[in-house]
Write an enzyme that holds these catalytic residues in place. Sequence first.
Site, PDB file in Angstrom:
ATOM      1  N   TYR A  83       0.841  -1.202   0.000  1.00 37.04           N
ATOM      2  CA  TYR A  83       0.000   0.000   0.000  1.00 37.04           C
ATOM      3  C   TYR A  83       0.874   1.248   0.000  1.00 37.04           C
ATOM      4  O   TYR A  83       0.579   2.231  -0.676  1.00 37.04           O
ATOM      5  CB  TYR A  83      -0.929   0.012   1.229  1.00 37.04           C
ATOM      6  CG  TYR A  83      -1.924   1.137   1.165  1.00 37.04           C
ATOM      7  CD1 TYR A  83      -3.163   0.958   0.549  1.00 37.04           C
ATOM      8  CD2 TYR A  83      -1.611   2.406   1.670  1.00 37.04           C
ATOM      9  CE1 TYR A  83      -4.066   1.996   0.445  1.00 37.04           C
ATOM     10  CE2 TYR A  83      -2.516   3.457   1.572  1.00 37.04           C
ATOM     11  CZ  TYR A  83      -3.740   3.253   0.960  1.00 37.04           C
ATOM     12  OH  TYR A  83      -4.627   4.290   0.850  1.00 37.04           O
ATOM     13  N   PHE A 135      -7.639  22.062 -24.090  1.00 36.44           N
ATOM     14  CA  PHE A 135      -7.940  20.638 -24.226  1.00 36.44           C
ATOM     15  C   PHE A 135      -9.155  20.362 -23.336  1.00 36.44           C
ATOM     16  O   PHE A 135      -9.295  20.965 -22.269  1.00 36.44           O
ATOM     17  CB  PHE A 135      -6.757  19.733 -23.851  1.00 36.44           C
ATOM     18  CG  PHE A 135      -7.130  18.294 -24.077  1.00 36.44           C
ATOM     19  CD1 PHE A 135      -7.288  17.809 -25.360  1.00 36.44           C
ATOM     20  CD2 PHE A 135      -7.419  17.458 -23.012  1.00 36.44           C
ATOM     21  CE1 PHE A 135      -7.740  16.513 -25.583  1.00 36.44           C
ATOM     22  CE2 PHE A 135      -7.853  16.158 -23.229  1.00 36.44           C
ATOM     23  CZ  PHE A 135      -8.008  15.685 -24.522  1.00 36.44           C
ATOM     24  N   THR A 136     -10.001  19.437 -23.775  1.00 40.53           N
ATOM     25  CA  THR A 136     -11.306  19.235 -23.137  1.00 40.53           C
ATOM     26  C   THR A 136     -11.218  19.071 -21.607  1.00 40.53           C
ATOM     27  O   THR A 136     -11.774  19.869 -20.863  1.00 40.53           O
ATOM     28  CB  THR A 136     -11.999  18.005 -23.754  1.00 40.53           C
ATOM     29  OG1 THR A 136     -11.100  16.894 -23.677  1.00 40.53           O
ATOM     30  CG2 THR A 136     -12.368  18.267 -25.211  1.00 40.53           C
ATOM     31  N   ASP A 226       1.639  20.640 -20.038  1.00 35.65           N
ATOM     32  CA  ASP A 226       0.928  19.388 -20.268  1.00 35.65           C
ATOM     33  C   ASP A 226       1.882  18.528 -21.096  1.00 35.65           C
ATOM     34  O   ASP A 226       2.037  18.727 -22.298  1.00 35.65           O
ATOM     35  CB  ASP A 226      -0.378  19.659 -21.017  1.00 35.65           C
ATOM     36  CG  ASP A 226      -1.171  18.374 -21.262  1.00 35.65           C
ATOM     37  OD1 ASP A 226      -0.561  17.282 -21.218  1.00 35.65           O
ATOM     38  OD2 ASP A 226      -2.390  18.467 -21.509  1.00 35.65           O
ATOM     39  N   LYS A 269      -0.338   8.132 -23.313  1.00 31.24           N
ATOM     40  CA  LYS A 269       0.072   8.489 -24.679  1.00 31.24           C
ATOM     41  C   LYS A 269       1.566   8.179 -24.835  1.00 31.24           C
ATOM     42  O   LYS A 269       1.943   7.036 -25.027  1.00 31.24           O
ATOM     43  CB  LYS A 269      -0.217   9.977 -24.937  1.00 31.24           C
ATOM     44  CG  LYS A 269      -1.683  10.265 -25.217  1.00 31.24           C
ATOM     45  CD  LYS A 269      -2.498  10.365 -23.983  1.00 31.24           C
ATOM     46  CE  LYS A 269      -3.872  10.973 -24.212  1.00 31.24           C
ATOM     47  NZ  LYS A 269      -4.676  10.953 -22.987  1.00 31.24           N
ATOM     48  N   ARG A 393     -13.589  16.193 -33.272  1.00 33.49           N
ATOM     49  CA  ARG A 393     -12.873  17.237 -32.546  1.00 33.49           C
ATOM     50  C   ARG A 393     -13.313  18.561 -33.159  1.00 33.49           C
ATOM     51  O   ARG A 393     -12.597  19.172 -33.956  1.00 33.49           O
ATOM     52  CB  ARG A 393     -11.345  17.059 -32.663  1.00 33.49           C
ATOM     53  CG  ARG A 393     -10.769  16.024 -31.704  1.00 33.49           C
ATOM     54  CD  ARG A 393     -11.072  16.390 -30.297  1.00 33.49           C
ATOM     55  NE  ARG A 393     -10.541  15.513 -29.263  1.00 33.49           N
ATOM     56  CZ  ARG A 393     -11.187  15.217 -28.140  1.00 33.49           C
ATOM     57  NH1 ARG A 393     -12.413  15.637 -27.938  1.00 33.49           N
ATOM     58  NH2 ARG A 393     -10.634  14.481 -27.214  1.00 33.49           N
ATOM     59  N   PHE A 460     -19.061  15.310 -25.640  1.00 27.15           N
ATOM     60  CA  PHE A 460     -18.699  14.481 -26.795  1.00 27.15           C
ATOM     61  C   PHE A 460     -18.614  13.003 -26.440  1.00 27.15           C
ATOM     62  O   PHE A 460     -18.801  12.146 -27.297  1.00 27.15           O
ATOM     63  CB  PHE A 460     -17.354  14.951 -27.388  1.00 27.15           C
ATOM     64  CG  PHE A 460     -16.209  14.915 -26.416  1.00 27.15           C
ATOM     65  CD1 PHE A 460     -15.991  15.965 -25.544  1.00 27.15           C
ATOM     66  CD2 PHE A 460     -15.355  13.831 -26.370  1.00 27.15           C
ATOM     67  CE1 PHE A 460     -14.938  15.931 -24.634  1.00 27.15           C
ATOM     68  CE2 PHE A 460     -14.308  13.782 -25.473  1.00 27.15           C
ATOM     69  CZ  PHE A 460     -14.102  14.831 -24.602  1.00 27.15           C
TER      70      PHE A 460
END
Length: 468
Positions: A83, A135-136, A226, A269, A393, A460
Amino acid sequence: MPAPKTFGQQLGRRSWAEPWKIKMVEPLFMTDRPTRERTRREAGYNTFLLRSRDVYIDLLTDSGTNAMSDRQWAGMMTGDEAYAGSENFYHLEEAVQRHYGFMHLVPTHQGRGAEHLISRTVIRPGQYVPGNMYFTTTRLHQEMAGGIFEDVIVDIAHDPQDRGDFKGNIDLAKLDALIARVGASQIAYISLAATVNMAGGQPVSMANARAVRAWCDAHNVRLFLDATRAVENAFFIQEREPGYADKRVADILHEFCSYMDGAWMSAKKDSLVNIGGWVAVNEWALFEELRNLVVVFEGLHTYGGLAGRDMEAMAIGIAESVQDEYIRSRIGQVRYLGMLLEEWGIPMVEPVGGHAIFLDARRFYPHLTQDRFPAQTLAAELYLDSGIRAMERGIVSAGRDPKTGDHHRPKLELTRLAIPRRVYTQAHMDVVAESVKAVFDRRAEVRGLEMVYEPTYLRFFQARFEPR
Ligand SMILES: Cc1ncc(COP(=O)(O)O)c(C=O)c1O
């Protein structure tokens, strides 16, 4: 018949191939057109609502769809599922320190977990958050923390036909105008994404990162990155920016991050894993706040909602992702698809960016207004033609203005074909290109969609449509 030519020969060079071979395969299934007619109707013409078993080639996203290496799978077996204080956390911390250069790391279950933590920690309600295009999930977390997003990307980013090298750059004149309007104390931080997903995977130059850093120092404003596709961004710097051709992608990434106060990351990514994220900063006091908050929302600060094995896969994936030969083949595959489509006159964002081809639905369907959701329509048509899954998009992703309730109407109305890393072959790309061409040839028959269900957040993902 003329002798067939390899793709390398067509380009007048020797061919090159991926720096890996395939050890395990997953069967794909092709459905027939009547079945796809039914499944897309049942999914409300929203590709997010399709079952993956009904999809042939899945280009919905490059997020979490990566193929892991044998080393990463072996690493999964060394998961230390304690943990607290898992050994894998320390491997991940070391990988982030070595390759991204940030000192203090807080793991999260994925990128939006990290966005949530940094937004809550650094934004005071009513402050502005300038960013190089939204970005969303990033913008939503900034807004939920009381921030006001301000787009400060260069104008050419909004023009799909401009072939600029660094269409992700921040326009410093826009930052100057904002600070003159609201004052430095009203700016929470600069939110810099590299590459810029919504602009078509377009990169930010090193010169721009350096200039934004200098601007931040002059005005005492923080700069956060980001870093979701920062490795892909580093490849473009190596290729396009004077002085970087002989530097390794790993070194370029490190230098780029050195201009930042910290970063958040969707490791799903660049880092070649299926799940994971982190936020990392250099300031101790900020780290303490993040480390405290992660316990409330994600899990203890040495696992952040992840299993030990996931952190190990991420640590190994980070090291693999910065290898020059890997990143060249990754972006090379995206470009291969782009070159075919360009040759056939298919309208898309140019130059082709890092992770996807973005079809320009406005030019694809010039007879459809934005209210008929051209990019959503194009994704639904591609699926019908061949079972290929893409993503909208455009106006649907952009959502509504929280103040006025009106649709945001982005200039870019795009359908994204995101290429998962190390998953599909060149033959799959050929199939995709031919399907896009077939849909293009039938474009005049298409009449658009109507939205019949609209969820409150990130619509979306779950919105439903019907044909006009
Ligand atoms: C640029 C960018 N930032 C943040 C995120 C959010 O990450 P996640 O999907 O892991 O929550 C994404 C995901 O698509 C992204 O592309």
